[in-house]
Structures are given as structure tokens and as C-alpha cells.
Scaffold this motif. Sequence first.
Motif, PDB file in Angstrom:
ATOM      1  N   HIS A   7      27.367  27.597  48.676  1.00 40.27           N
ATOM      2  CA  HIS A   7      28.656  26.909  49.032  1.00 40.27           C
ATOM      3  C   HIS A   7      29.667  27.999  48.956  1.00 40.27           C
ATOM      4  CE1 HIS A   7      26.984  22.789  48.615  1.00 40.27           C
ATOM      5  NE2 HIS A   7      26.578  23.089  47.641  1.00 40.27           N
ATOM      6  N   ILE A   8      30.400  28.009  50.095  1.00 39.96           N
ATOM      7  CA  ILE A   8      31.378  28.977  50.429  1.00 39.96           C
ATOM      8  C   ILE A   8      32.474  28.373  50.960  1.00 39.96           C
ATOM      9  CG2 ILE A   8      32.246  30.881  51.671  1.00 39.96           C
ATOM     10  CD1 ILE A   8      29.377  31.896  51.801  1.00 39.96           C
ATOM     11  N   TYR A   9      33.823  28.264  50.337  1.00 40.72           N
ATOM     12  CA  TYR A   9      35.013  27.554  50.621  1.00 40.72           C
ATOM     13  C   TYR A   9      36.141  28.608  51.092  1.00 40.72           C
ATOM     14  CZ  TYR A   9      32.423  24.055  47.935  1.00 40.72           C
ATOM     15  OH  TYR A   9      31.616  23.355  47.239  1.00 40.72           O
ATOM     16  N   GLU A  10      36.834  28.083  52.067  1.00 41.09           N
ATOM     17  CA  GLU A  10      37.846  28.725  52.345  1.00 41.09           C
ATOM     18  C   GLU A  10      39.236  28.156  52.306  1.00 41.09           C
ATOM     19  OE1 GLU A  10      37.241  30.165  56.411  1.00 41.09           O
ATOM     20  OE2 GLU A  10      35.785  31.998  55.744  1.00 41.09           O
ATOM     21  N   PHE A  11      40.357  28.651  51.931  1.00 39.10           N
ATOM     22  CA  PHE A  11      41.891  28.132  51.899  1.00 39.10           C
ATOM     23  C   PHE A  11      42.654  29.112  52.122  1.00 39.10           C
ATOM     24  CE2 PHE A  11      39.912  28.558  47.771  1.00 39.10           C
ATOM     25  CZ  PHE A  11      40.929  29.305  46.897  1.00 39.10           C
ATOM     26  N   GLY A  12      43.681  28.761  52.849  1.00 41.74           N
ATOM     27  CA  GLY A  12      44.701  29.839  53.096  1.00 41.74           C
ATOM     28  C   GLY A  12      43.908  31.445  53.405  1.00 41.74           C
ATOM     29  N   PRO A  13      44.591  32.325  52.842  1.00 40.17           N
ATOM     30  CA  PRO A  13      43.668  33.598  52.864  1.00 40.17           C
ATOM     31  C   PRO A  13      42.657  34.032  52.048  1.00 40.17           C
ATOM     32  CG  PRO A  13      45.733  33.893  51.638  1.00 40.17           C
ATOM     33  CD  PRO A  13      45.804  32.323  51.899  1.00 40.17           C
ATOM     34  N   PHE A  14      42.063  32.873  51.321  1.00 41.69           N
ATOM     35  CA  PHE A  14      41.081  32.961  50.183  1.00 41.69           C
ATOM     36  C   PHE A  14      39.685  32.330  50.884  1.00 41.69           C
ATOM     37  CE2 PHE A  14      45.078  32.555  47.871  1.00 41.69           C
ATOM     38  CZ  PHE A  14      45.285  33.670  47.073  1.00 41.69           C
ATOM     39  N   ARG A  15      38.797  33.192  50.057  1.00 41.47           N
ATOM     40  CA  ARG A  15      37.323  32.809  50.264  1.00 41.47           C
ATOM     41  C   ARG A  15      36.726  32.852  48.872  1.00 41.47           C
ATOM     42  NH1 ARG A  15      32.744  34.581  54.518  1.00 41.47           N
ATOM     43  NH2 ARG A  15      33.893  33.380  55.783  1.00 41.47           N
ATOM     44  N   LEU A  16      36.124  31.598  48.683  1.00 38.80           N
ATOM     45  CA  LEU A  16      35.614  31.463  47.274  1.00 38.80           C
ATOM     46  C   LEU A  16      33.880  31.231  47.517  1.00 38.80           C
ATOM     47  CD1 LEU A  16      36.880  29.324  44.497  1.00 38.80           C
ATOM     48  CD2 LEU A  16      34.558  28.905  45.141  1.00 38.80           C
ATOM     49  N   ASP A  17      33.199  32.326  47.134  1.00 36.77           N
ATOM     50  CA  ASP A  17      31.783  31.908  46.998  1.00 36.77           C
ATOM     51  C   ASP A  17      31.434  31.350  45.764  1.00 36.77           C
ATOM     52  OD1 ASP A  17      28.939  32.626  47.033  1.00 36.77           O
ATOM     53  OD2 ASP A  17      29.320  34.044  48.468  1.00 36.77           O
ATOM     54  N   ALA A  18      30.736  30.300  45.676  1.00 37.18           N
ATOM     55  CA  ALA A  18      30.431  29.555  44.415  1.00 37.18           C
ATOM     56  C   ALA A  18      29.159  30.229  43.792  1.00 37.18           C
ATOM     57  CB  ALA A  18      30.099  27.988  44.767  1.00 37.18           C
ATOM     58  N   GLN A  19      28.228  30.721  44.685  1.00 33.77           N
ATOM     59  CA  GLN A  19      26.979  31.246  43.998  1.00 33.77           C
ATOM     60  C   GLN A  19      27.016  32.659  43.666  1.00 33.77           C
ATOM     61  OE1 GLN A  19      26.918  28.719  46.454  1.00 33.77           O
ATOM     62  NE2 GLN A  19      25.867  27.298  44.818  1.00 33.77           N
ATOM     63  N   LYS A  20      27.663  33.380  44.238  1.00 34.72           N
ATOM     64  CA  LYS A  20      27.758  34.734  43.804  1.00 34.72           C
ATOM     65  C   LYS A  20      29.126  35.069  43.009  1.00 34.72           C
ATOM     66  CE  LYS A  20      25.779  36.469  48.087  1.00 34.72           C
ATOM     67  NZ  LYS A  20      26.127  37.377  49.297  1.00 34.72           N
ATOM     68  N   ARG A  21      29.917  33.899  42.789  1.00 34.05           N
ATOM     69  CA  ARG A  21      30.773  33.861  41.899  1.00 34.05           C
ATOM     70  C   ARG A  21      31.867  34.854  42.006  1.00 34.05           C
ATOM     71  NH1 ARG A  21      30.746  30.485  38.005  1.00 34.05           N
ATOM     72  NH2 ARG A  21      31.902  31.560  36.515  1.00 34.05           N
ATOM     73  N   PHE A  22      32.479  34.875  43.068  1.00 35.57           N
ATOM     74  CA  PHE A  22      33.749  35.970  43.686  1.00 35.57           C
ATOM     75  C   PHE A  22      34.545  35.015  44.285  1.00 35.57           C
ATOM     76  CE2 PHE A  22      30.631  37.718  46.649  1.00 35.57           C
ATOM     77  CZ  PHE A  22      31.529  37.094  47.768  1.00 35.57           C
ATOM     78  N   LEU A  23      35.887  35.590  44.188  1.00 35.77           N
ATOM     79  CA  LEU A  23      37.311  34.960  45.139  1.00 35.77           C
ATOM     80  C   LEU A  23      37.662  36.199  45.866  1.00 35.77           C
ATOM     81  CD1 LEU A  23      39.090  32.778  45.850  1.00 35.77           C
ATOM     82  CD2 LEU A  23      40.308  33.495  43.775  1.00 35.77           C
ATOM     83  N   LEU A  24      38.011  36.140  47.120  1.00 36.03           N
ATOM     84  CA  LEU A  24      38.372  37.222  48.032  1.00 36.03           C
ATOM     85  C   LEU A  24      39.796  36.560  48.592  1.00 36.03           C
ATOM     86  CD1 LEU A  24      35.341  38.254  50.169  1.00 36.03           C
ATOM     87  CD2 LEU A  24      35.997  39.289  47.875  1.00 36.03           C
ATOM     88  N   ARG A  25      40.516  37.364  48.657  1.00 35.95           N
ATOM     89  CA  ARG A  25      41.952  37.230  49.388  1.00 35.95           C
ATOM     90  C   ARG A  25      41.903  38.415  50.385  1.00 35.95           C
ATOM     91  NH1 ARG A  25      47.445  35.363  47.742  1.00 35.95           N
ATOM     92  NH2 ARG A  25      48.864  35.951  49.276  1.00 35.95           N
ATOM     93  N   ASP A  26      42.056  37.782  51.818  1.00 35.35           N
ATOM     94  CA  ASP A  26      42.029  38.582  53.172  1.00 35.35           C
ATOM     95  C   ASP A  26      41.141  39.750  52.691  1.00 35.35           C
ATOM     96  OD1 ASP A  26      44.117  37.372  54.192  1.00 35.35           O
ATOM     97  OD2 ASP A  26      45.575  38.520  52.783  1.00 35.35           O
ATOM     98  N   GLY A  27      39.769  39.557  52.218  1.00 39.01           N
ATOM     99  CA  GLY A  27      38.588  40.545  52.223  1.00 39.01           C
ATOM    100  C   GLY A  27      38.601  41.203  50.947  1.00 39.01           C
ATOM    101  N   GLN A  28      39.649  41.131  49.970  1.00 35.23           N
ATOM    102  CA  GLN A  28      39.701  41.929  48.769  1.00 35.23           C
ATOM    103  C   GLN A  28      39.488  40.914  47.554  1.00 35.23           C
ATOM    104  OE1 GLN A  28      39.821  45.301  48.876  1.00 35.23           O
ATOM    105  NE2 GLN A  28      39.702  44.914  50.920  1.00 35.23           N
TER     106      GLN A  28
END
Length: 641
Positions: A7-28
Motif C-alpha cells: 500500500h502506497i498513499y499520496e497526499f499533498g507533497p507526501f508519499r507514504l509507503d506502508a510496507q517499506k515504512r518511509f515517508l517522502l516529501r517531494d521525493g526527500q
Amino acid sequence: MSEQNHHIYEFGPFRLDAQKRFLLRDGQPVKLFPKEFDTLLALVEESGQDVKKEELMQRLWPGSFVEESNLTTNISHLRKALGENAQQHQYIVTVPGGGYRFVAEVKEVGAENATELPVGQAEILARERSRAAAVPPISRKFQRQALLIGVLVALALIISYPFWPKRQTATAPSAPAVPAAPSHTSINSIAVLPFKPLVADSRDESLEMGMADTLITRLSNMRQVIVRPTSAVRRYTGLEQDAVAAGREQRVDAVLDGNIQKSADRVRVTVRLVRTGDGVLLWADQFDEKFTNVFAVQDSISERVAAALAVRLTGEERELLTKHYTANTEAYQLYLKGRYFLNKSTEEDFRKSIEYFQEALKKDPNYALAYAGLADSYVQVGSYGLIPMKESYPRAREAAKRALEKDERLGEAHASLAVILTHYYWDWPEAEKQFKRAIELDPNYAPSHNWYAQYLAFMGRHEEAIREAKRAQEMDPLSFFNNSTIGFVLYLARQYDEAIAAAQKTLELDPNFAVAHMIAGLSNVQKKMYEEGIAELQKAKDNPDSRALLGYAYAVAGKRSEARNILQDLNRLSKQKYVASAPVAIIYIGLGEKDQALEWLEKAYDERLWEMGMLKVDPVFDPLRSDPRFAVLLRRVKLAP
């Protein structure tokens, strides 16, 4: 890993990867601790839905008893990580009634769109997760803690060396202490948590909290290190409280926690000092002694903590670090119970605290700390309106003076005396002298700065007041009172927007904190935003003061019948218990009935109520300023020449 379950979720400039357990903001990558990530994931998965605090806590800490403040801290950190501010929450909002809702639009994308982090960033995140997961919890069973200490002691026997001086009077520990880990980062702040019982079903909370309070008092004498006050750590009494998580919440560099158990005439104490940044154990030790030796145990802990922090002490600081305020263990136990009940802050508990302090003084008439505690108890019963200030404050002043007769260097007694002189005697020059002496003796005692900020605001010295209030907040950043005092002095400085913002920050810590609602309410009323002000004041705890302010808001908003209903309520209540006069006067000011308002302010003067100290600066009193009778009142309270 199955793409179906990725499961991968996007909201605003963020991307949250539930399995790999990281949060990105504009790719960072955005750095989150594991529980913070879990909190965000839970809210995102229920996007648009109210999620109760109980549901979140059960998901995050299944089967464990955890203080709600842990969840509050996670939410606060998440809001900062997402870039929210105190006025606008575009991602996480607090739901009235106890919960949260993720309000941003969330889109789930397919696993084929998964982002691969660069190797270096992936390794950093993995290392941070591993380190956070390895942080030792505060309240393991004693056997597990003893095993940990045993392993470390075995290593210490190979590599140890005596890196701290030992006092000849110090109690010898029952096992060799674990020496300090090398300090690669300086320790500038520390929190001492309430001690926990070795056996959960035989708690003595006054002893557990008292041990921490005693060590806080001692360690606060180290000028180079900020020590969080007892009020800041009182919330961490849960048996499963994570020490490092508490330290991070308190924003300190290290945390001291331990276990204590008293059985018959013996006391067993285990203690450890942990660096909060990485969970590294700096020092640990255990003691098994007669309770009559508890003071020597405290000496040893205080000295070794100072050594582990690599603090260079002056001769005076070293003396104060191991200073005993009594040699009578019975008096000490009674004092601890007095402090315990004083801090519970209910009418019944205030009265109990007075009884215990008085009993402690019977055992040791020279016990300066017990006199200081007695002074604080009398201040509270008067300020809370439980008995008239005319009865409580003279007793409080006598107790504070006795404390200083026994020990002139007791900073908290100077601070208590300063508050008494401010709120009741209106001896403004002497009050400031006492505040300055308190801060000189103990510059890290947050209440001195908090109370001095209020004094400065009463004097109209607003820039100084704001500076002192912020200083108190720096020392105890999660204190509801320290945060709300910033709003209070901003309100008295007539910086209403800033006062509202400060009150809202306090309400992020505790949505039900009445003082913050009152500050926000009054500030909105002064801006003529009456509906907003009334709404805030309606959320404040129902007591005569908050009811009166609501009545004032109704009156200036033109809702005169609602204001008069509150006047009638207060009149009925006054026939059952003591009701101070100043709140009634404030409603009459709102109604524009100056004669009645001044008549009630005369009564407030006779009662010597603390609100009289605000006559010079509180905007509430503006409608009376042109009246000669008000000018006379100002002179009588020594606020005008």
C-alpha cells in the motif's frame, strides 16, 4: 512482497509507503520514529474518519498501559513533520470528544509506482529504525533490569576505572556501578522521572515521586545543566512508561529513571542514566540499604550523575548537591506525602498536604523544605478560593519566612514569598527583590520565572514579562501553565492575536486546559469577536472565575439576560461556599454598571484578592479608568503614585 499488499498513499507533497515504512516529501525522506510512523499510517488508512484516542493507543501499544501523553507527543511531532502550524491543520485535526481525523485528500497508488530510496538514504532510515526500536523501556520487571545491569557490570569489571570521586559518607552500593559511556555529545539538560516500584502491586507513590523530587532539587544546583522541574515529569508514573520516549518528549539530552521499594526498615533502589538521542546507557547502579541510609543513597546518586554528565562543580555546587534538609527519616517521609498531595491539586488533597507538612515539622522543627511546602499549600487553598485569602495568605507568609530563617539559600522559598507579597500584600519592591533572589539562587527553577513574568506584566513591563515567560517555557516546554502564561502576559500586553496563538499551542498539549480557553476567550472578546470568545469561555472548567468571565463576555456582547443569570448563579453559590468578589465585579463592568462594579471591587480590596494586582493593565478594567474612585483604588493597591 506481494504487490497486492503493498500500500502506497499520496497526499499533498507526501508519499507514504506502508510496507517499506518511509515517508517522502517531494521525493526527500522525512525522519519519523517508528511509533510516529505507525500513528500516521493509522490515520491515513482511516482518512476522513474520526479515530478515537483509545483505538489509536490500542493499535500502537497493544496490551500495554501507556500514558495518553505518548500519543499526544506523536501527534505533535507529526504535525511538525508535515509542516502544520498552530493556527491551521491541513492534515491532522483534533476531534472534540477525544480523537483525531486525517483531513487531507488521500490517494492510493499502485505498487508499480513504488519509489526506491537511494542506498545511502535507505541505510540511514534503517539504522534510525533499528536504533529507535532498541531504546530500553523504563519499567521492565526488576529481574530483567537486574540481568541487564549484571551483564554490563561483568563488562565493567574488565574495562572499568574509578572516574568519579567517592565521598567517605556515601553508602556503598550493593553491586559495582556501571561506569559512564563515553560522551560524544554534551549533556545540557536532564529529566528525572518518577521512580517505579520493583513490585507493581505494592506501590508507594509518594515515595516514588518523592525520590525523583528530591533528586531534582539536588541536581538543580548544577548551573551547567537544565533539570526539568517536578511539575514537568509528574505525568510519567505509568509502569510501562518508556524512559527515552519521555526524555524526547521533554526535549532533554538525558533521562534518569529507576525503581524503588521500601520493605520494613530497608529500601532497594536501582537507577540508570540514559542518553535520549541514541538510548545509550551512561550509568547504572543499585543500592540495598536500611531506610535510615536513604539520604546517603541520594548523595551517591547525585554525585555519580554529575560525574557521568562530566559536569565540573564549584565547591558551593558540590556542597548543595549532597545537602540534607533533615536527618529525620520520619519527617522526610511525611514531607514526601505532603508534596505528593499538594501536587494532586484538589481541595481535599490541599488540606491533606497541610496536615502532612505540619506533622513533618513536629518531627523536625528545623525542616526548611517542609515550611516551604506548607507555604505553597496555604497559597493554593487561598488562590483557588477554597478559603478566604485573608485566612490563608498570612499563614503562607509566616511559613515562607520560617523556611528562610532555617535556610536563606532556599530559592523556592524566596519564590513562594515573592508570590505571596505580589498576590496579597501588594509589596511590589520587596516582591521583585525576592523574585531576583530566587532566580539568583536557582536560575533553572521554572516557577520563579513564570511567577516573575506575571509580576512584570502587572507592573506594565510587558517586554520583560514576555521574556521571562518564554524563559520558563524553555525550562519546562510541556508545562500547561508555562505555555498558558505566555498567552496571559501577551493578553495583558494587549497583543491579542499573539495571545490567542499561544493559547492554541497550549490547547494542543491539553485541549481541556481551562486557563488557555479563558485567555483565548478574553482575547477574542477584546477584539470584539464575541461569538468566538464566548465559545472559548464555555469550554473552560466550570468554576466561579470562568463563569464570571463568561458572564462578562455575554454582557459586552449584548446578551444581558445570560450575564444576569450567571450573577444569580454566583449569588446562590455564595450561600453555600466562599465566592470571591472580583469575579462578580467583572460581570458588572461588562454590564456597564460602574457603581455596582466599584462597590464589588471595594469588597475585593477588603478581601485582598490577587486580581487587584491586574487593575493597572487588564483591559477588562478600561471602562472604569476615567472614574476618580478607580484612581483612588489604584493608589491604595500601590499601583499609582
